[in-house]
Design a protein around this motif. Structure first.
Motif, PDB file in Angstrom:
ATOM      1  N   ALA A  28       7.820  40.003 -81.370  1.00 38.05           N
ATOM      2  CA  ALA A  28       7.164  39.670 -80.100  1.00 38.05           C
ATOM      3  C   ALA A  28       6.531  40.916 -79.478  1.00 38.05           C
ATOM      4  N   ALA A  29       7.251  42.049 -79.517  1.00 41.62           N
ATOM      5  CA  ALA A  29       6.708  43.303 -78.979  1.00 41.62           C
ATOM      6  C   ALA A  29       5.483  43.734 -79.774  1.00 41.62           C
ATOM      7  N   ALA A  30       5.553  43.627 -81.105  1.00 38.54           N
ATOM      8  CA  ALA A  30       4.421  44.000 -81.959  1.00 38.54           C
ATOM      9  C   ALA A  30       3.214  43.115 -81.674  1.00 38.54           C
ATOM     10  N   CYS A  31       3.436  41.824 -81.516  1.00 38.50           N
ATOM     11  CA  CYS A  31       2.330  40.902 -81.217  1.00 38.50           C
ATOM     12  C   CYS A  31       1.665  41.276 -79.901  1.00 38.50           C
ATOM     13  N   CYS A  32       2.465  41.584 -78.909  1.00 35.98           N
ATOM     14  CA  CYS A  32       1.934  41.973 -77.594  1.00 35.98           C
ATOM     15  C   CYS A  32       1.116  43.256 -77.704  1.00 35.98           C
ATOM     16  N   LEU A  33       1.613  44.236 -78.443  1.00 42.90           N
ATOM     17  CA  LEU A  33       0.882  45.488 -78.624  1.00 42.90           C
ATOM     18  C   LEU A  33      -0.426  45.254 -79.387  1.00 42.90           C
ATOM     19  N   ALA A  34      -0.378  44.440 -80.425  1.00 40.84           N
ATOM     20  CA  ALA A  34      -1.579  44.173 -81.220  1.00 40.84           C
ATOM     21  C   ALA A  34      -2.670  43.536 -80.370  1.00 40.84           C
ATOM     22  N   GLU A  35      -2.277  42.762 -79.359  1.00 40.80           N
ATOM     23  CA  GLU A  35      -3.237  42.101 -78.471  1.00 40.80           C
ATOM     24  C   GLU A  35      -4.029  43.102 -77.631  1.00 40.80           C
ATOM     25  N   ALA A  36      -3.597  44.356 -77.595  1.00 44.23           N
ATOM     26  CA  ALA A  36      -4.337  45.381 -76.847  1.00 44.23           C
ATOM     27  C   ALA A  36      -5.682  45.663 -77.502  1.00 44.23           C
ATOM     28  N   ALA A  37      -5.787  45.367 -78.789  1.00 47.96           N
ATOM     29  CA  ALA A  37      -7.032  45.619 -79.519  1.00 47.96           C
ATOM     30  C   ALA A  37      -7.930  44.387 -79.454  1.00 47.96           C
ATOM     31  N   PRO A  38      -9.238  44.595 -79.480  1.00 49.20           N
ATOM     32  CA  PRO A  38     -10.152  43.445 -79.479  1.00 49.20           C
ATOM     33  C   PRO A  38      -9.939  42.530 -80.686  1.00 49.20           C
ATOM     34  N   ASN A  39      -9.517  43.120 -81.817  1.00 49.69           N
ATOM     35  CA  ASN A  39      -9.227  42.338 -83.017  1.00 49.69           C
ATOM     36  C   ASN A  39      -7.809  42.668 -83.472  1.00 49.69           C
ATOM     37  N   PRO A  40      -6.807  41.891 -83.017  1.00 47.57           N
ATOM     38  CA  PRO A  40      -5.417  42.184 -83.373  1.00 47.57           C
ATOM     39  C   PRO A  40      -5.163  42.232 -84.878  1.00 47.57           C
ATOM     40  N   GLY A  41      -5.958  41.525 -85.660  1.00 50.59           N
ATOM     41  CA  GLY A  41      -5.786  41.538 -87.111  1.00 50.59           C
ATOM     42  C   GLY A  41      -5.939  42.937 -87.694  1.00 50.59           C
ATOM     43  N   THR A  42      -6.836  43.738 -87.139  1.00 55.59           N
ATOM     44  CA  THR A  42      -7.018  45.099 -87.641  1.00 55.59           C
ATOM     45  C   THR A  42      -5.795  45.968 -87.345  1.00 55.59           C
ATOM     46  N   VAL A  43      -5.102  45.666 -86.246  1.00 54.98           N
ATOM     47  CA  VAL A  43      -3.879  46.405 -85.913  1.00 54.98           C
ATOM     48  C   VAL A  43      -2.810  46.095 -86.955  1.00 54.98           C
ATOM     49  N   TRP A  44      -2.643  44.818 -87.260  1.00 55.01           N
ATOM     50  CA  TRP A  44      -1.644  44.418 -88.258  1.00 55.01           C
ATOM     51  C   TRP A  44      -1.968  45.021 -89.623  1.00 55.01           C
ATOM     52  N   GLU A  45      -3.245  45.047 -89.981  1.00 57.35           N
ATOM     53  CA  GLU A  45      -3.644  45.650 -91.256  1.00 57.35           C
ATOM     54  C   GLU A  45      -3.315  47.144 -91.287  1.00 57.35           C
TER      55      GLU A  45
END
Length: 173
Positions: A28-45
């Motif tokens: 949940a924390a990781a998902c919230c942080l990834a949402e800070a980027a315009p494209n959360p998928g690039t954060v996960w990658e």
């Protein structure tokens, strides 16, 4: 010694290190942080590939860059568990550390637009911060205090008080 004009917040009543977060809480924390980027998928990658992702500041959070020496002075130690315990007790919000050198600074995450006139440098819009995926240590960046829940950020009054203590300690020495 300068006066602190804001009320002095006390540390939390249970000054122990942050309890381990469950896998679901880390996700949940990781998902919230990834949402800070315009494209959360690039954060996960980036997290998958490098363990660290560059997150833009100024959108979901800003960061205060605090020199390691200043944190270690107020904590009275540079031992990781001791630092984590004190920062958890005082700040009750997310703190990262840059480990590219032994003097790597700490980054205290605060709300964008939060009132800040303290001594630490504020990083905001136009700046990116290397953020390790919660629950995963890397050689570049590590969580000192994980976000206790999605969207959690540090209260700037608490940060100001902690840093004022550092200034007081330096004056005494």
């Amino acid at each position: 010694m300068g006066e602190i004009t804001a009320p002095v917040p006390a540390p939390r009543s249970n000054p122990q290190a942050q309890p381990p977060l469950t896998g679901q809480e880390l996700l949940a924390a990781a998902c919230c942080l990834a949402e800070a980027a315009p494209n959360p998928g690039t954060v996960w990658e980036a997290w998958e590939r490098y363990g660290v992702a560059l997150l833009p500041l100024g959108r979901h959070f800003d960061a205060l860059r605090v020199p390691a020496e200043q944190v270690h002075d107020v904590v009275g130690s540079d031992e990781a568990d001791t630092v984590a315990t004190v920062l958890t007790a005082w700040l009750d919000g997310p703190v990262l550390r840059d480990f590219r050198s032994s003097r790597g600074p700490y980054y205290v995450l605060i709300a964008p637009g939060a009132d800040w006139d303290g001594p630490a440098e504020r990083l905001t819009t136009g700046t990116y911060l290397g953020v390790a995926r919660p629950g995963h240590a890397t050689l570049l960046s590590r969580w000192v205090v994980l976000p206790p829940h999605p969207g959690a950020l540090c209260n700037t009054q608490y940060v100001r008080t902690l840093l004022a203590a550092t200034a007081s300690l330096r004056t005494v020495r």
